[in-house]
Design an enzyme around this catalytic site. Structure first.
Site, PDB file in Angstrom:
ATOM      1  CG  PHE A  25      -0.693   9.101   7.266  1.00 53.74           C
ATOM      2  CD1 PHE A  25      -0.443   7.742   7.372  1.00 53.74           C
ATOM      3  CD2 PHE A  25       0.178   9.975   7.911  1.00 53.74           C
ATOM      4  CE1 PHE A  25       0.657   7.265   8.075  1.00 53.74           C
ATOM      5  CE2 PHE A  25       1.275   9.515   8.615  1.00 53.74           C
ATOM      6  CZ  PHE A  25       1.518   8.157   8.696  1.00 53.74           C
TER       7      PHE A  25
ATOM      8  CG  ASN B 122       4.265   1.273   9.332  1.00 57.28           C
ATOM      9  OD1 ASN B 122       3.565   0.824   8.417  1.00 57.28           O
ATOM     10  ND2 ASN B 122       3.968   2.397   9.966  1.00 57.28           N
TER      11      ASN B 122
ATOM     12  CB  THR C  40       4.092  10.662   5.037  1.00 59.48           C
ATOM     13  OG1 THR C  40       2.736  10.265   5.162  1.00 59.48           O
ATOM     14  CG2 THR C  40       4.209  12.163   5.264  1.00 59.48           C
TER      15      THR C  40
ATOM     16  CG  ASN D 141      -0.385   0.650   2.426  1.00 59.98           C
ATOM     17  OD1 ASN D 141      -0.475   1.865   2.613  1.00 59.98           O
ATOM     18  ND2 ASN D 141       0.254  -0.159   3.270  1.00 59.98           N
TER      19      ASN D 141
ATOM     20  CB  SER E 221       3.768   5.690   7.100  1.00 55.39           C
ATOM     21  OG  SER E 221       3.354   5.660   5.749  1.00 55.39           O
TER      22      SER E 221
ATOM     23  CE  LYS F 195       2.615   0.098  12.694  1.00 58.73           C
ATOM     24  NZ  LYS F 195       1.227  -0.108  12.309  1.00 58.73           N
TER      25      LYS F 195
END
Ligand SMILES: Cc1cc2nc3c(=O)[nH]c(=O)nc-3n(C[C@H](O)[C@H](O)[C@H](O)COP(=O)(O)O)c2cc1C
Length: 366
Positions: A126, A249, A189, A122, A186, A220
Site C-alpha cells: 500500500f 485479490n 500488509t 507484487n 492484500s 474485497k
C-alpha cells in the site's frame, strides 16, 4: 478520413510499440512512467481506448457501468490519471488502496513480471500519498465514469484504530466517489488477512454503514480461502447490508517469492472462488477480478450469475487491446441474443441467461 480518425485506426499499433519500451524497464519504473504520461494526456487515453456503446452498460448496485469491465485497484493508487483511464472506456475506475496517512510501502524491488506466464507478482504494501492528498485530487476531478475508492488501514494501525480510520476516510470521500471497497485481503500488509474475521467485520461495517451515505460498499477478498470461509464472508456481507464482494485479490505462491501473484497464474484460484460465491445464489453483487484476460472469462462468469469484472494484469500485457477485443466479442454476443442490450440480458432469470449463452457458444465455438 480526418486526422483524428486516422490516428484512431492506428492506435492498436501504439501499445505494442510502447510495451516494447516499457518491458525493458524494471516493472515499477515502467508503472511510474506510464502513470506520469497518462496523467498528462487524457486525450491519448481516448485515442487508444474504446468508445461507449449503450448496449453494453450494466447496472451493478446503485451504479451504472457503461462497459462490463472496470480497472482494478492498485494501478492508479493515488488517483493521478483518472481522466486517462476513464477516457480509455473502462466501465469503472477504482483508485487506491488509499490509507489514512501517506506510507512508503515495502522496500524495492517489490514488483516482478512473468511474461511467459502473463503474470505479475507484487509486494507493494500500500504505498500511497494518503487521504489528504488524494482527497484534493478527487475533489478537483470531474467524474465521467463510475469511480470507486478502495480503502485500507495503515500498516501500524491496530484493530480499533483501523475502524476509526476507515470510517473517517469513507465519510470524507463519500461525495466524491460512486462506490467503496474495503481491502482486507492484500497479502502485503503483515496480519491484514486476519481482518477477514467475522467479529471484526461486523464491528467495522456497523460503523461504515453510518457514514456511507447510500453509496455502494464492497468487501474485497483473498483467493486463498476455503469453502467454509467464503460462505461465512458472504453471510457477513449480507447481514451487514453490503452491496457485494470483489473476488479476488492476488494469491500467495511462496515458492515464487514474497507478495501476491496476479494474472494467468491466479486465474484458476480466482475462478474457483467466484464460482463458489455465485453458487450460493445470494442477492449480493459480485465484481469478478483475477486472471481476467478476455471475453471467455466474462462469458463463464455470466453463465454462473455474475455481471461485471475488472482487469489489472491483462491490461499490462495487452494494453487497451484487451478492452477492444472484449468490446468486439460482447457486441457480437448482444447482436446474437434476442435481447437488445446486456442489461436486458441480465434482467432475465439465470436459467434463461444460461440458455442464451449455450446457444451463443454453439454458434461461435471458442
Ligand atoms: C502491482 C499491483 C498492485 C496492486 N495493488 C492493489 C491495491 O493497492 N489494492 C487492491 O485492492 N488490489 C491491488 N492489486 C490487486 C488487483 O486489484 C487485482 O485484484 C489482482 O491483480 C488480480 O487481478 P488481475 O489478475 O487482473 O491482475 C494490485 C495488483 C498488482 C499487480
Amino acid at each position: 478520413m480526418t486526422f483524428k480518425e486516422k490516428l484512431h485506426t492506428l492506435s492498436p499499433m501504439l501499445y505494442p510499440i510502447l510495451k516494447e519500451i516499457l518491458f525493458r524497464l524494471p516493472p515499477e519504473k515502467a508503472h511510474d512512467f506510464t502513470l506520469r504520461v497518462a496523467s498528462l494526456s487524457p486525450a491519448l487515453g481516448k485515442l487508444m481506448g474504446i468508445s461507449p456503446d449503450p448496449r453494453l452498460s450494466v447496472k451493478i448496485g446503485n451504479t451504472i457501468w457503461p462497459f462490463p469491465v472496470g480497472l482494478a485497484a492498485g494501478l492508479d493508487k493515488n488517483a493521478e490519471a483518472l481522466a486517462f483511464f476513464s477516457a480509455q472506456g473502462f466501465g469503472a475506475v477504482e483508485c487506491g488502496t488509499i490509507t489514512m496517512r501517506p506510507q512508503d510501502g515495502n522496500a524495492r524491488p517489490r514488483m516482478w513480471r512473468y511474461p511467459d506466464e502473463k503474470s505479475l507478482r507484487n509486494a507493494m504494501g500500500f504505498p500511497n500519498h494518503g487521504l489528504s492528498d488524494i482527497w484534493n485530487r478527487l475533489h478537483a476531478f470531474e467524474r465521467t465514469t463510475p469511480l470507486g475508492a478502495n480503502i485500507g488501514k495503515n500498516k501500524e494501525s491496530d484493530r480499533d484504530q483501523s475502524i476509526d480510520e476507515l470510517a473517517l476516510m469513507m465519510a470524507s470521500l463519500e461525495e466524491l466517489v460512486d462506490y467503496f471497497v474495503i481491502n482486507v485481503s492484500s497479502p502485503n500488509t503483515p496480519g491484514l488477512r486476519a481482518f477477514q474475521e467475522r467479529t471484526y467485520l461486523r464491528e467495522l461495517f456497523k460503523e461504515l454503514n453510518r457514514v456511507r451515505g447510500g453509496k455502494d460498499l464492497y468487501l474485497k477478498i483473498a483467493p486463498d480461502l476455503d469453502g467454509d470461509k467464503i460462505k461465512e464472508l458472504c453471510e457477513t456481507a449480507f447481514d451487514c447490508n453490503l452491496t457485494g464482494l470483489i473476488a479476488t485479490n492476488t494469491t500467495i505462491m511462496p515458492e515464487r517469492g514474497p507478495g501476491g501473484m496476479s494474472g494467468e497464474m491466479l486465474r484458476p484460484r480466482a475462478t474457483y472462488i467466484r464460482s463458489e460465491i455465485l453458487s450460493l445464489r445470494t442477492t449480493l453483487e459480485l465484481i469478478g477480478v483475477g486472471g481476467v484476460s478476455g471475453f471467455s472469462d466474462l462469458l463463464k462468469f455470466w453463465e454462473e450469475g455474475g455481471k461485471v469484472m475488472q482487469v489489472y494484469t491483462a491490461y499490462i500485457f495487452q494494453g487497451p487491446d484487451v478492452l477492444h477485443r472484449i468490446k468486439r466479442d460482447a457486441l457480437r454476443f448482444v447482436e446474437f441474443i434476442p435481447q437488445k442490450s446486456l442489461q436486458e440480458f441480465f434482467d432475465l432469470k439465470l436459467s434463461e441467461r444460461q440458455e442464451r449463452i449455450r446457444e451463443f457458444r454453439k454458434a461461435y465455438p471458442a
